[in-house]
Design an enzyme around this catalytic site. Structure first.
Site, PDB file in Angstrom:
ATOM      1  N   HIS A  77      18.912  67.166  29.882  1.00 31.93           N
ATOM      2  CA  HIS A  77      18.528  68.523  29.469  1.00 31.93           C
ATOM      3  C   HIS A  77      18.408  69.436  30.691  1.00 31.93           C
ATOM      4  CE1 HIS A  77      17.929  67.433  25.348  1.00 31.93           C
ATOM      5  NE2 HIS A  77      16.919  66.599  25.599  1.00 31.93           N
ATOM      6  N   HIS A 122      17.228  60.923  30.225  1.00 34.38           N
ATOM      7  CA  HIS A 122      17.323  61.805  29.060  1.00 34.38           C
ATOM      8  C   HIS A 122      16.877  63.221  29.408  1.00 34.38           C
ATOM      9  CE1 HIS A 122      17.172  62.772  24.710  1.00 34.38           C
ATOM     10  NE2 HIS A 122      16.178  63.579  25.074  1.00 34.38           N
ATOM     11  N   GLU A 123      15.714  63.310  30.032  1.00 42.17           N
ATOM     12  CA  GLU A 123      15.205  64.631  30.398  1.00 42.17           C
ATOM     13  C   GLU A 123      16.056  65.271  31.485  1.00 42.17           C
ATOM     14  OE1 GLU A 123      13.069  66.165  28.634  1.00 42.17           O
ATOM     15  OE2 GLU A 123      12.716  64.384  27.413  1.00 42.17           O
TER      16      GLU A 123
END
Length: 354
Positions: free
Chosen positions: A22, A18-19
């Site tokens: 980004h 998820h990170e």
């Protein structure tokens, strides 16, 4: 113990991906990333490469991608707040998109060895079924929707009847020769082979189709959409009061569920089947994270998207942006609220273990 470790690994990988979503989107848009961290809390390891500090922290309950201009206004041309609307939107949704894509890829891998799939085709009608025929339903009809919800997989039928029951009445849409037909069915009283009466709609479903490569991709996508719907239906139950906060599960509850499921399946069908079930659950968690992170709540990615949209509209109408300090306060309050909810759910999960 092996399933507890596996569950923790699943959480760690999904948080990291998820990170990374980004991070990759920020780098692609030319945004400066000050720190990319897996985990929260005390620092365990850190390495600096270029303009970014890469960190590993003690608590595996989150992570972050700290971008220049994300929390405060920055004059750096590479700051997040200096980017266009679409670049910021792309960066905000990239984490959820990465989780959703991960869920789909897990499902593709799980379905890779499938030989056949069950379908929602009606295969039999009770001899006393009252709605058989051209104006009712017929063997060979494919169930397309029930009570307004699209049917993708055979298991959807029981799921929708559980979540969106209308008493003893069902509105069904079937496909027959490419045409969608709407039918209303009512439960009837039937008698089984032992002479016992029971209530049912009076049809059986579940055809079988060969699992071609294209169909494997199609069913993987459909399963991911099913997981999205499951999150939506669960949220609707929370809002309507059909479910309460005590029904929520946090990391502890999910790890416990995975462990129990793995042990039970291994005892009955072996480790291979247990691992497969755990990975299906992992795909569900991945899609769940994607959907939940896009909810328009402060501190979540969806909250950032909402503020971005409001900010853009305010600039177009009033030539003013929302002051950064207000946004920071809103996000901080949202973060505290979410942490409080997480602590409550975690405490509740621990109590359920005893």
């Amino acid at each position: 113990m092996v399933y507890i470790i596996l569950a923790i690994l699943i959480f760690g990988v999904l948080i990291g991906l998820h990170e990374f979503g980004h991070f990759a989107a920020a780098k692609a848009c030319g945004v400066r990333v000050n720190e990319f961290s897996i985990g929260m809390g005390p620092l365990l390891f850190q390495r600096t490469k270029g303009e970014t500090d890469y960190s590993l922290r003690l608590l595996p309950i989150g992570g972050y991608c700290a971008m220049e201009g994300e929390e405060d206004d920055s004059d750096d041309p590479h700051a997040l707040n200096k980017q266009s609307f679409f670049k910021q939107l792309f960066i905000f949704v990239a984490g959820a998109a990465m989780n959703f894509l991960t869920g789909v890829l897990i499902l593709i891998c799980l379905y890779a060895g499938a030989a056949a799939f069950y379908t929602s085709e009606i295969v039999a009608l009770n001899p006393d079924f009252p709605n058989e025929g051209e104006d009712g339903i017929m063997v060979g009809d494919e169930i397309y929707a029930i009570n307004g919800e699209r049917i993708y997989l055979r298991n959807d039928i029981s799921t929708i009847l559980e979540y969106k029951s209308r008493g003893e009445t069902m509105e069904m849409v079937v496909l027959r020769n490419g045409e969608k037909l709407t039918r209303t069915l009512h439960m009837q009283t039937y008698t089984d082979e032992n002479g016992q009466e029971y209530r049912a709609y009076g049809f059986s479903y579940g055809g079988i189709v060969e699992a071609t490569p294209l169909l494997k991709l199609k069913y993987s996508w459909y399963n991911a959409l099913d997981y999205v719907r499951l999150v939506r239906l669960s949220l609707q139950m929370l809002v309507t009061g059909a479910a309460g906060v005590n029904d929520l599960s946090g990391p502890v509850g999910i790890v416990s569920t995975i462990s129990e499921m793995g042990q039970e399946t291994e005892a009955e069908e072996g480790f291979g089947a247990a691992f497969e079930n755990v990975m299906f659950f992992g795909a569900l968690i991945a899609v769940n994270l994607a959907v939940m992170n896009l909810l328009p709540l402060p501190a979540l990615d969806g909250g950032k998207v909402l503020i971005l949209v409001i900010d853009t509209i305010a600039m177009l109408l009033f030539k003013k942006k929302i002051p950064q300090k207000f946004e920071t306060v809103i996000n901080a309050a949202g973060f505290v609220a979410l942490m409080g909810l997480m602590l409550f759910v975690t405490f509740n999960d621990v109590l359920k273990l005893f």
